[in-house]
Design an enzyme around this catalytic site. Structure first.
Site, PDB file in Angstrom:
ATOM      1  N   SER A 205      -3.137   1.625  -6.140  1.00  0.00           N
ATOM      2  CA  SER A 205      -2.089   0.697  -5.721  1.00  0.00           C
ATOM      3  C   SER A 205      -1.928  -0.432  -6.727  1.00  0.00           C
ATOM      4  O   SER A 205      -2.911  -1.073  -7.131  1.00  0.00           O
ATOM      5  CB  SER A 205      -2.432   0.104  -4.347  1.00  0.00           C
ATOM      6  OG  SER A 205      -2.361   1.075  -3.346  1.00  0.00           O
TER       7      SER A 205
ATOM      8  N   HIS B 113      -0.385  -6.041  -0.915  1.00  0.00           N
ATOM      9  CA  HIS B 113      -1.523  -5.688  -0.060  1.00  0.00           C
ATOM     10  C   HIS B 113      -2.834  -5.646  -0.841  1.00  0.00           C
ATOM     11  O   HIS B 113      -3.915  -5.691  -0.243  1.00  0.00           O
ATOM     12  CB  HIS B 113      -1.266  -4.360   0.665  1.00  0.00           C
ATOM     13  CG  HIS B 113      -1.362  -3.138  -0.197  1.00  0.00           C
ATOM     14  ND1 HIS B 113      -0.253  -2.485  -0.703  1.00  0.00           N
ATOM     15  CD2 HIS B 113      -2.428  -2.429  -0.646  1.00  0.00           C
ATOM     16  CE1 HIS B 113      -0.640  -1.437  -1.400  1.00  0.00           C
ATOM     17  NE2 HIS B 113      -1.948  -1.389  -1.387  1.00  0.00           N
TER      18      HIS B 113
ATOM     19  N   ASP C 189       6.150  -5.702  -0.745  1.00  0.00           N
ATOM     20  CA  ASP C 189       4.786  -5.360  -1.143  1.00  0.00           C
ATOM     21  C   ASP C 189       4.564  -5.574  -2.644  1.00  0.00           C
ATOM     22  O   ASP C 189       3.999  -4.722  -3.327  1.00  0.00           O
ATOM     23  CB  ASP C 189       4.447  -3.926  -0.754  1.00  0.00           C
ATOM     24  CG  ASP C 189       2.941  -3.673  -0.734  1.00  0.00           C
ATOM     25  OD1 ASP C 189       2.182  -4.658  -0.861  1.00  0.00           O
ATOM     26  OD2 ASP C 189       2.524  -2.512  -0.620  1.00  0.00           O
TER      27      ASP C 189
END
Length: 458
Positions: free
Chosen positions: A209, A103, A133
């Site tokens: 992230s 993402h 992911d």
């Protein structure tokens, strides 16, 4: 005994007690160096392998004139809007191979990586797997050898282990937070297909992230992926994708492959307290085999209906999420010992993992015509389709994989629904469904998350 004798005895006893306590007590610090306890040496060693990632994405929009004249033709005019985002990444090979979250780089037109020494390099996207992911990037600086982190077996960490989270929250330059492993094998539905995470209370915020979760031996045990928060900030509940999944992604992704979860050829059900009592188990754990597909890997290994799978390679299987994770870390054609409880006794069978077959062929179709299912995209269900959709079980039939925006079908079906019957007649496959809807549709029976419902039309 006179008074002086009693006082002397009391003094001697107090002295002996104090001496005993002093012997057991820890020595007091004598200077500042005795008070120092720092992660600084570890951070200096591992932080150069953690990078900033900046992406640029051009979003195309449609514009119209705000006040058109009556009858004036107005073809839409293409507009462009540049979007910037940021995240983190971890160098896992000295040749510049970087792991991050999918993402972070999704839809990016340009990816730039800023190293710990502030150099900025262009990165190339090698592959990404949105189901897990994860994405792989490559940077190059004239064959330079980059600092990198070695992987650690994520199954070796335990609740209570101290960890460091390294990333770039809110666009700030590299930030380090510390905490402990709060939980392993944590299920966090909706984050990715693995649905299996390491949970930590080390502060993780937007921008973290793709960053590193590091154990105190300086090895990578996870990629920071998500947080649980109602405000958008850290509340001490962060989730990291375990390094065992990352290792599999790295081994496959350099050649452009994707993670294929091996197929067992069985349908299973989670063990409930009632089922545990019926099977004579001490606690509700494991998966009950409900059905064994003829010719599948489970059938060949000798698995039987009502076997309770409790471990794979001696690693516990408590629920569907743990099984999905364990399978995702294994390669096709690997032979693994499966521990089952059969008739109250423990049995171990050797099971050779196989790739999920696409049988029957998916026969992807967009349903059309003057009938309620118009606008629904459907395929034949197969083990391969089930794997792509992240389903543990495989049931023959027709599954909805998309619904066109604004389509009437969107009122009562959604992706993931199984079309069980039309007009009260069972649907076998896509061809059968298309044939049944041509004669008019008075009812459609849908299976959704284990619940079956029939929608009537007039």
């Amino acid at each position: 005994m006179n008074r002086r004798t009693i006082l002397t005895a009391m003094v001697l006893m107090a002295g002996a007690l104090a001496a005993g306590q002093a012997a057991r007590a820890q020595p007091l610090p004598t200077d500042r160096s005795d008070l120092a306890y720092s992660y600084a040496p570890l951070v200096k060693r591992v932080s150069p392998a953690v990078v900033n990632i900046y992406t640029t994405t051009t979003a195309r929009a449609q514009r119209r004139l705000p006040f058109p004249f009556p009858g004036m033709p107005l073809p839409p005019q293409a507009g462009e809007r540049v979007q910037n985002s940021l995240g983190s990444g971890v160098i896992v090979r000295p040749d510049g191979l970087i792991v991050t979250n999918a993402h972070v780089v999704k839809g990016a037109d340009e990816i730039r990586v800023v190293l710990a020494d502030r150099r900025e390099l262009e990165a190339k996207l090698l592959t990404q797997d949105e189901r897990y992911d994860l994405a792989l990037l490559r940077i190059d600086a004239d064959s330079e050898k980059f600092p990198f982190l070695e992987m650690r077996d994520s199954d070796s960490v335990e609740v209570g282990d101290i960890v460091l989270a390294i990333g770039n929250p809110f666009g700030l330059n590299q930030t380090v937070t510390s905490g402990i492993i709060s939980a392993v094998a944590r299920s966090a539905g909706g984050v990715n297909d693995s649905n299996f995470f390491i949970q930590t209370d080390a502060a993780i915020n937007p921008g973290n992230s793709g960053g590193a979760l590091v154990s105190l031996d300086g090895r990578l045990i996870g990629i920071n992926t998500a947080i649980y928060s109602q405000t958008g900030g850290s509340v001490g509940i962060g989730f990291a994708t375990p390094s065992n999944i990352v290792t599999r992604m790295v081994s496959l992704g350099e050649s452009g492959g994707r993670i294929v979860r091996p197929w067992l050829g069985i349908n299973m059900q989670r063990v409930t307290p009632d089922l545990a009592a019926g099977f004579g188990l001490t606690r509700p754990a494991g998966l009950v085999v409900k059905e064994v597909h003829p010719g599948g890997p489970g059938y060949k290994a000798g698995l039987k209906r009502n076997d309770v799978i409790v471990a794979l390679r001696d690693l516990p299987i408590d629920d569907e999420a743990s099984l999905r994770f364990r399978l995702a870390t294994l390669s096709v054609d690997t032979v693994v010992p499966v521990k089952v409880i059969r008739g109250g006794k423990e049995v171990v069978v050797d099971l050779k993992l196989a790739a999920p077959p696409e049988d029957p062929p998916r026969d992807r179709s967009m349903l059309e015509g003057r009938q309620p299912l118009t606008g629904a995209g459907v395929v034949n269900m197969s083990p391969a389709v089930a794997d792509e959709l992240g389903l543990v079980e495989y049931r023959p039939g027709v599954i909805v994989i998309e619904v066109k925006p604004g389509a009437y079908a969107g009122r009562f079906v959604r992706p993931g629904d199984m079309i069980v019957a039309v007009n009260g007649q069972d649907v076998k496959n896509v061809a059968d469904l298309k044939k049944k809807i041509t004669g008019g549709v008075s009812s459609v029976t849908i299976s959704r998350e284990g619940m079956v419902n029939t929608v009537q039309f007039r």
